[in-house]
Design a protein around this motif. Structure first.
Motif: not given
Ligand code: GLU
Ligand code: MG
Length: 339
Positions: A67-68, A70-71, A73, A102, A105, A109
């Motif tokens: 997830l990180l 994909l975003n 980070f 970040r 966020l 997440l």
């Protein structure tokens, strides 16, 4: 504001203006990374740092890293930490305001993903007064704003910290008591900030020492890699802080140390003993003392919009009023309910 002008009481505006002032005065920019620790409930008991805990948290861990990624980070490490049910996630350094964005966020997440797996994640500084703490360590480095060359490292200087870096560190150390009200702003925050907790045992700068307020982190042995990796880790932060206020205050303090030419602080070796460190100034004992230190620090209060400061102090004092009658265990749980 609705007309597009920045609102002077906005914490993100505060961080942005600190970054702009830093670059305008020094020609440098700050790179930062927020390193978060948190706890997941409902996991079987496992040993600190163990592979078993990695396994027990699956597929949450792998999905979080993905997830990180994909975003954008740039996750660097995902690991089971020392405390019970505790994990740590680190992401790559970036410019200071983006790093704080970040940090905001990342918590959402983590919480959202944990919920989807039937867990609750908490970033609270302490879940119980005798347990391990969850820190948010803020890693800071400085680089030339035009060329990107790192400037915190100078192998000819003690502990490899450049003269400029020493002044930056001196600014943070000198104003640490006030700044701690912004970086550790909850009624349970200061229960974590004590010796023997690997958090911050006092206001000092040291090589690799986990009880330092500012820790010089280990790097590759030599050369360009060391210069690029070299950073100062501010360890007196937790996730109840507003990341924009925290980073803005650290940058302003470092800048003040540079422009006012603050004298170089002692750099303690990793193995400094408790006796060696006896004379080191302590952090405030609790949040009321930190709020008082903030109010009394004429340098730090000048950086903050008056309304923002007044609102911050009023909210913190209202929170203290609401939790005044709780014993320490109940206090930690109350803060953990929220964070
Ligand atoms: N859990 C510790 C803290 O409260 C930090 C441990 C570590 O050095 O990663 O800050
Ligand atoms: Mg850690």
């Amino acid at each position: 504001m609705l007309d597009g002008t920045p609102w002077s009481s906005c914490p993100r505006v505060f961080a942005r203006s600190a970054v702009e002032a830093f670059t305008a005065e020094t020609g440098l920019e700050v790179a930062a990374s927020f390193e978060h620790e948190f706890m997941l409930d409902d996991l079987p008991t496992s040993a600190p740092f163990s592979w078993q805990r990695f396994r027990d948290a699956e597929p949450f861990g792998s999905e979080l890293v993905e997830l990180l990624q994909l975003n954008g980070f740039g996750p660097e490490t995902w690991l089971p930490e020392y405390g019970e049910d505790q994990f740590e996630i680190t992401i790559e350094p970036t410019t200071a305001v983006l790093a704080a964005d970040r940090a905001v966020l990342l918590k959402e997440l983590v919480r959202d993903l944990a919920r989807r797996h039937g867990h609750r994640a908490t970033f609270a500084p302490l879940l119980d007064p005798d347990g391990s703490g969850n820190g948010v360590h803020i890693h800071l480095s400085l680089r030339d704003a035009t060329t990107g060359e790192p400037v915190l490292h100078d192998p000819s200087q003690p502990s490899g910290l450049s003269e400029l870096g020493r002044k930056f560190a001196a600014g943070v150390l000198t104003h640490a008591r006030a700044i701690s009200a912004l970086t550790a702003p909850s009624a349970s925050s200061f229960l974590r900030l004590l010796p023997h907790r690997w958090s911050t045992g006092g206001i000092f700068l040291a090589e690799r020492n986990r009880e330092a307020l500012l820790r010089i982190c280990p790097t590759a042995p030599d050369g360009d890699t060391a210069a690029r990796q070299y950073n100062l880790e501010f360890r007196a932060g937790d996730a109840t802080a507003n990341p924009w206020l925290a980073i803005g205050a650290l940058i302003r303090a470092g800048l003040h140390g540079i422009t006012e030419d603050y004298p170089a602080p002692t750099i303690w070796p990793e193995d400094a003993s408790e006796e060696d460190l006896e004379g080191v100034e302590p952090l405030p004992r609790d949040l009321p003392e930190a709020l008082e230190a903030l109010e009394k620090d004429d340098v730090v209060t000048r950086w903050l919009d008056r309304d923002m400061l007044a609102t911050f102090l009023a909210i913190k004092r209202a929170e203290l009023d609401q939790t005044r009658d709780l014993d320490l265990a109940a206090l930690c749980r109350r803060i953990a309910d929220v964070h």
